[in-house]
Design a protein around this motif. Structure first.
Motif, PDB file in Angstrom:
ATOM      1  N   UNK A   3       0.832  -1.218   0.000  1.00  0.00           N
ATOM      2  CA  UNK A   3       0.000   0.000   0.000  1.00  0.00           C
ATOM      3  C   UNK A   3       0.858   1.257   0.000  1.00  0.00           C
ATOM      4  N   UNK A   4       2.025   1.183  -0.653  1.00  0.00           N
ATOM      5  CA  UNK A   4       2.996   2.273  -0.627  1.00  0.00           C
ATOM      6  C   UNK A   4       2.429   3.601  -1.111  1.00  0.00           C
ATOM      7  N   UNK A   5       1.402   3.550  -1.961  1.00  0.00           N
ATOM      8  CA  UNK A   5       0.858   4.788  -2.539  1.00  0.00           C
ATOM      9  C   UNK A   5       0.313   5.740  -1.471  1.00  0.00           C
ATOM     10  N   UNK A   6       0.110   5.226  -0.281  1.00  0.00           N
ATOM     11  CA  UNK A   6      -0.439   6.074   0.789  1.00  0.00           C
ATOM     12  C   UNK A   6       0.638   6.792   1.587  1.00  0.00           C
ATOM     13  N   UNK A   7       1.869   6.583   1.180  1.00  0.00           N
ATOM     14  CA  UNK A   7       2.963   7.244   1.874  1.00  0.00           C
ATOM     15  C   UNK A   7       3.941   7.843   0.865  1.00  0.00           C
ATOM     16  N   UNK A  16       9.058   7.006   3.141  1.00  0.00           N
ATOM     17  CA  UNK A  16       8.356   5.982   3.934  1.00  0.00           C
ATOM     18  C   UNK A  16       8.710   4.593   3.416  1.00  0.00           C
ATOM     19  N   UNK A  44       6.215   8.745  -5.811  1.00  0.00           N
ATOM     20  CA  UNK A  44       6.315   7.359  -6.289  1.00  0.00           C
ATOM     21  C   UNK A  44       5.093   6.948  -7.106  1.00  0.00           C
TER      22      UNK A  44
END
Lengths: 223, 223
Positions: A106-110, A114, A186
């Motif tokens: 769920x990297x898109x939320x950071x 992060x 990102x």
DNA sequence: TTGACATCCTCCCTTTGGGAGTATATAGTA
DNA sequence: TACTATATACTCCCAAAGGGAGGATGTCAA
């Protein structure tokens, strides 16, 4: 699972088959010997042997050190037989729980930072594991490791854990290198199709090798 | 963990952040997207969204298909923020549970054939996983995979799982080859000290690389 | 003597797994 | 059209498990 026995039950029986242990020692040994592929809460490790005693698979010997009470558990013949009956039964494949990988998913939320920090935590874990590994291998290389007569198959499990550790470290290296090439936002990063293709090729290779093993031996030779 | 939220809570929030889902779809998506590194019992996946709604992190829209009722869950702004706040927090490293490896660890209680059968089960699992992997990579290679805009970081998790699978398969191959060389009474097998030494060297290499990374960047750059 | 840590253990409450079961929709086949 | 298999949708229940808190006594070093 016979009579409510769990995998943990059998793991405890396996340790008791080596020697009698106090409950504290059992809990410790479970952590040291099996903790990397069968981690269990301490409180449950104190409960489990009592259950085995109730089922006649182990015995409990209460003793004292000064005023302190302790319990030494030993396996019974029935316990040994239960263990031997369980061994050839089919067991569960590897199950992985990796919270840090959820954060990657769920990297898109950071932010990029992060994500790099998350990968850094993975690396820190590999380092701590490697430090532990150096001690354990060192013991056996110096001829001080426990149960050296069991080393041939202990090494199989050890090799698995080592391979896992090496794999995780290598993954973290590559992931960090990849993310470093990404833009600061990102969400605008572009995927490397080559990675996808390599994965597909790896899977096909695994299937091909499985096929070849089947052709090289009759079906009865496989479970 | 804020307000009793668990990793599973955040995983559900992560999926809801993509789109609204029925509970059934959520349960399915959890299994598909995260099941390899965060496997969760179905019944809990039906419970969890209700909890999120109670906390104002999601909303529930009851609807009907004919006489059948179903619930569509959506994330709230508070939910999105909770997810974003959780992401940079430290998370748990990989936890492995591998019952078959316990059977390898206690191999002395069975026969050579038992051990080879156990390794065979591991191989069967790798084959089933590779079959699954071929389908998933195929979807993305054909441009049909879900959420292609998330592919860069999805690929990181996919690469991890692929590396894991490759590692397990290779381990099984080597373990089988090793055990095949053993005598029928495996209790008389002799350990390969070279394996031990290679493991020690691997661990030292990991530590050395960690050291080099520390020297190449100031401590603040690492978690 | 005191304090830190080890040994030894129990209790408690929450989380989780997994199976069983029910109801309705959908699709395919006889 | 009727039937069956499977999918969609969900709840309930009991056992297994996690993890923290807490207490008692032993051991060792300052």
């Amino acid at each position: 699972m016979a009579h409510g026995l769990t995998t943990t039950s059998y793991a405890i029986l396996g340790l008791l088959a080596l020697k009698p242990w106090t409950t504290y020692e059992l809990a410790q040994q479970m952590g040291r010997a099996l903790g990397q592929f069968w981690p269990r809460a301490e409180s449950k490790l104190y409960e489990e042997p009592k259950k085995l005693v109730a089922l006649g698979l182990a015995t409990a010997d209460r003793e004292s050190v000064g005023k302190r009470r302790r319990t030494v558990y030993s396996i019974t013949d029935d316990g040994r037989q239960a263990l031997s009956r369980w061994l050839p039964l089919a067991g569960a494949p590897p199950v992985l729980e990796f919270e840090l990988l959820i954060k990657v998913f769920f990297a898109e939320h950071g932010t990029k930072d992060d994500l790099l920090a998350t990968i850094g935590l993975v690396r820190a874990w590999t380092e701590a594991q490697a430090t532990l590994g150096v001690h354990i291998t060192g013991e056996y290389l110096e001829g001080r490791g426990p149960y050296p007569e069991r080393l041939p198959w202990i090494l199989l499990t050890g090799q698995f854990l080592q391979d896992f550790l090496n794999m995780v470290e290598l993954w973290a290296d590559r992931a960090a290198a990849t993310v470093e090439t990404w833009p600061d936002d990102i969400r605008t990063a572009t995927p490397d199709v080559g990675v996808l293709e390599a994965m597909a090729a790896d899977n096909r290779a695994i299937l091909e090798r499985a096929d070849q093993r089947r052709r090289a031996s009759p079906p009865a030779a496989e479970p």
